[in-house]
Scaffold this active site. Structure first.
Site, mmCIF file in Angstrom:
data_model
loop_
_atom_site.group_PDB
_atom_site.id
_atom_site.type_symbol
_atom_site.label_atom_id
_atom_site.label_comp_id
_atom_site.label_asym_id
_atom_site.label_seq_id
_atom_site.Cartn_x
_atom_site.Cartn_y
_atom_site.Cartn_z
ATOM 1 N N GLY A 48 103.497 -44.980 104.027
ATOM 2 C CA GLY A 48 104.247 -46.128 102.949
ATOM 3 C C GLY A 48 104.349 -47.187 103.190
ATOM 4 N N HIS A 79 69.487 -40.351 121.256
ATOM 5 C CA HIS A 79 69.739 -41.227 120.923
ATOM 6 C C HIS A 79 68.879 -41.538 120.072
ATOM 7 C CE1 HIS A 79 72.762 -42.752 124.643
ATOM 8 N NE2 HIS A 79 72.876 -41.485 124.022
ATOM 9 N N LEU A 120 95.434 -35.384 104.456
ATOM 10 C CA LEU A 120 94.720 -36.000 105.010
ATOM 11 C C LEU A 120 93.559 -35.459 105.607
ATOM 12 C CD1 LEU A 120 97.678 -37.673 107.240
ATOM 13 C CD2 LEU A 120 97.055 -37.674 104.967
ATOM 14 N N GLU A 146 66.744 -44.643 119.599
ATOM 15 C CA GLU A 146 64.887 -44.065 120.080
ATOM 16 C C GLU A 146 64.455 -43.297 120.747
ATOM 17 O OE1 GLU A 146 68.065 -47.753 122.379
ATOM 18 O OE2 GLU A 146 68.162 -45.868 121.722
ATOM 19 N N GLU A 175 97.396 -44.037 106.014
ATOM 20 C CA GLU A 175 97.238 -43.869 104.623
ATOM 21 C C GLU A 175 98.946 -43.821 104.616
ATOM 22 O OE1 GLU A 175 95.412 -41.704 102.452
ATOM 23 O OE2 GLU A 175 93.718 -41.745 103.730
ATOM 24 N N CYS A 223 70.749 -47.753 126.354
ATOM 25 C CA CYS A 223 71.663 -47.095 127.728
ATOM 26 C C CYS A 223 70.594 -47.562 128.618
ATOM 27 C CB CYS A 223 72.003 -45.644 127.513
ATOM 28 S SG CYS A 223 70.870 -44.737 127.057
ATOM 29 N N CYS A 282 68.151 -44.640 127.901
ATOM 30 C CA CYS A 282 66.574 -45.190 126.694
ATOM 31 C C CYS A 282 66.132 -46.207 127.090
ATOM 32 C CB CYS A 282 67.579 -44.959 125.380
ATOM 33 S SG CYS A 282 68.607 -43.976 124.713
ATOM 34 N N THR A 290 103.442 -49.168 95.114
ATOM 35 C CA THR A 290 102.688 -48.626 95.278
ATOM 36 C C THR A 290 103.143 -47.002 94.753
ATOM 37 O OG1 THR A 290 104.024 -48.185 97.460
ATOM 38 C CG2 THR A 290 101.930 -49.421 96.942
ATOM 39 N N SER A 305 104.038 -40.950 93.453
ATOM 40 C CA SER A 305 103.444 -42.487 93.659
ATOM 41 C C SER A 305 101.910 -41.136 92.772
ATOM 42 C CB SER A 305 102.768 -42.269 94.759
ATOM 43 O OG SER A 305 102.405 -41.437 95.709
#
Length: 377
Positions: free
Chosen positions: A309, A63, A217, A65, A307, A88, A97, A174, A181
């Site tokens: 239609g 972490h 994607l 810290e 993402e 934490c 931490c 769009t 598109s």
């Protein structure tokens, strides 16, 4: 400000503000790599000098810290630790931490905010106070919450932060009537989208988009981007497909990014189907979108980028589940026959209109990037 009723709110100094601002900038470095964990930064300071700093770099790793204390060494004793999120106090994949700060001998801890995670939620600050360390909470809390709005949404609301991304013409269209598109927005805008994808825990689309566009994607950074900024945890690809009609389309399963198909309870899953899949309820022919988001939250997703239609984008809007709209507005006109940004959004009186708050506008190449959030009603 998290202070007992009998305690006067802390008057933070200019040094306090400067050190916390630095800690917040450090935390941002983990934007693409810490998920599903929150982004956290830490600065150890003696007076006005930072003697150690660090940020949480990846889930399962040390972490913020720990990195800051390692850099500070013996100079941490008697110092002030500035942390963007409560340290934490439990043992997970790393040690507590709060205990590390106590062992290092820091005299004061300034925290931006409490961690609402039930494993922490005040216990870290309580342990520090019990050890005799001065604890002040609430410095630049608004910025700290904005930094981790996805993590906080998952923990506090039980669902991810949801962003709908759209490329649109100047007249709010769009795609052409045919569905074509590519490309409304320019290359710089498409490169900019990759950064928003990289910070997301999941990229979500519908069966119609997969059948029409066969998208990947995935995050695809260009070689022009500095190498140190290209590290990211691949976001989960999510396809909402009630009847699993799209499983023959391969691009959404290519590469290293995982893919999850969400289908109707009665969908027939092929015996040899090797992709992740899960069902959620379907009501009146439509997915229960709240159930979809709960499912993703259970899988550790902090932010979802939609993402899709106009039908699916409109469904999320009308369900009141959209936290922000990310629009890339191109200086082109597609005409009245082209497809709108949202289907199903019925507004019959001005009193019913959906009011949005303009968060940011920025020129990206020839396009304008607009970030909007619904006004709290």
């Amino acid at each position: 400000m998290d202070t007992p009723a009998s305690q006067t709110p802390t008057a933070f100094s200019a040094i306090d503000h400067a050190m916390m601002a630095r800690a917040l900038r450090l935390a941002e470095r983990g934007t693409y790599t810490t998920k599903p964990n929150p982004m956290v930064g830490c600065v150890i300071a003696q007076g006005g000098e930072a003697v150690g700093e660090g940020w949480h770099q990846r889930a399962g790793g040390p972490h913020a810290e720990v990195f800051a204390l390692q850099e500070a060494g013996e100079r941490a004793r008697g110092a002030t630790a500035y942390v963007t999120l409560e340290p934490c106090a439990h043992v997970g994949r790393t040690g507590p931490c709060a205990d590390a700060l106590i062992a290092a001998g820091v005299a004061r801890v300034v925290g931006a905010m409490r961690d609402p995670n039930r494993k922490v939620d005040g216990e870290g600050f309580a342990r520090l106070r019990a050890a005799g360390i001065a604890v002040d909470i609430g410095l630049m809390e608004g910025l700290a919450r904005e930094l981790n709005h996805g993590f906080l949404s998952r923990v506090e609301r039980g669902r991810p932060w949801l962003r709908v991304k759209l490329a649109t013409s100047f007249d709010g269209r769009t795609a052409l009537a045919s569905g074509e598109s590519k490309w409304i927005s320019g290359a710089p805008a498409r490169e900019d989208v990759q950064r928003w994808r990289a910070r997301s825990g999941a990229i979500l689309t519908g069966a119609g988009t997969v059948l029409m566009d066969d998208p990947q994607l995935t995050v695809r950074f260009s070689d022009a981007m500095p190498e140190h900024e290209r590290a990211f945890v691949p976001p989960l690809r999510v396809v909402l497909d009630p009847g699993l009609a799209t499983i023959g389309r391969g691009r959404v399963r290519e590469g290293d990014a995982p893919t999850l198909y969400i289908h109707a309870p009665d969908a027939r899953v092929p015996r040899n189907f090797d992709a992740q899949h899960a069902w959620v309820p379907v009501r009146e022919g439509r997915f229960d979108l709240e159930a979809v988001l709960r499912l993703l939250a259970e899988r550790g997703v902090n932010e979802v980028q939609v993402e899709a239609g106009a039908t699916l984008a409109g469904a999320f809007v009308t369900a009141g589940l959209v936290d922000e709209l990310l629009l890339y507005v191109a200086p082109v006109m597609l005409g009245e026959a082209a497809r709108p940004m949202f289907d199903g959004l019925r507004v019959e009186a001005m009193t019913e209109r959906m009011t949005m708050r303009l968060v940011e506008t920025r020129r990206i190449g020839e396009d304008i990037r607009v970030l909007l959030r619904p006004e709290a009603g």
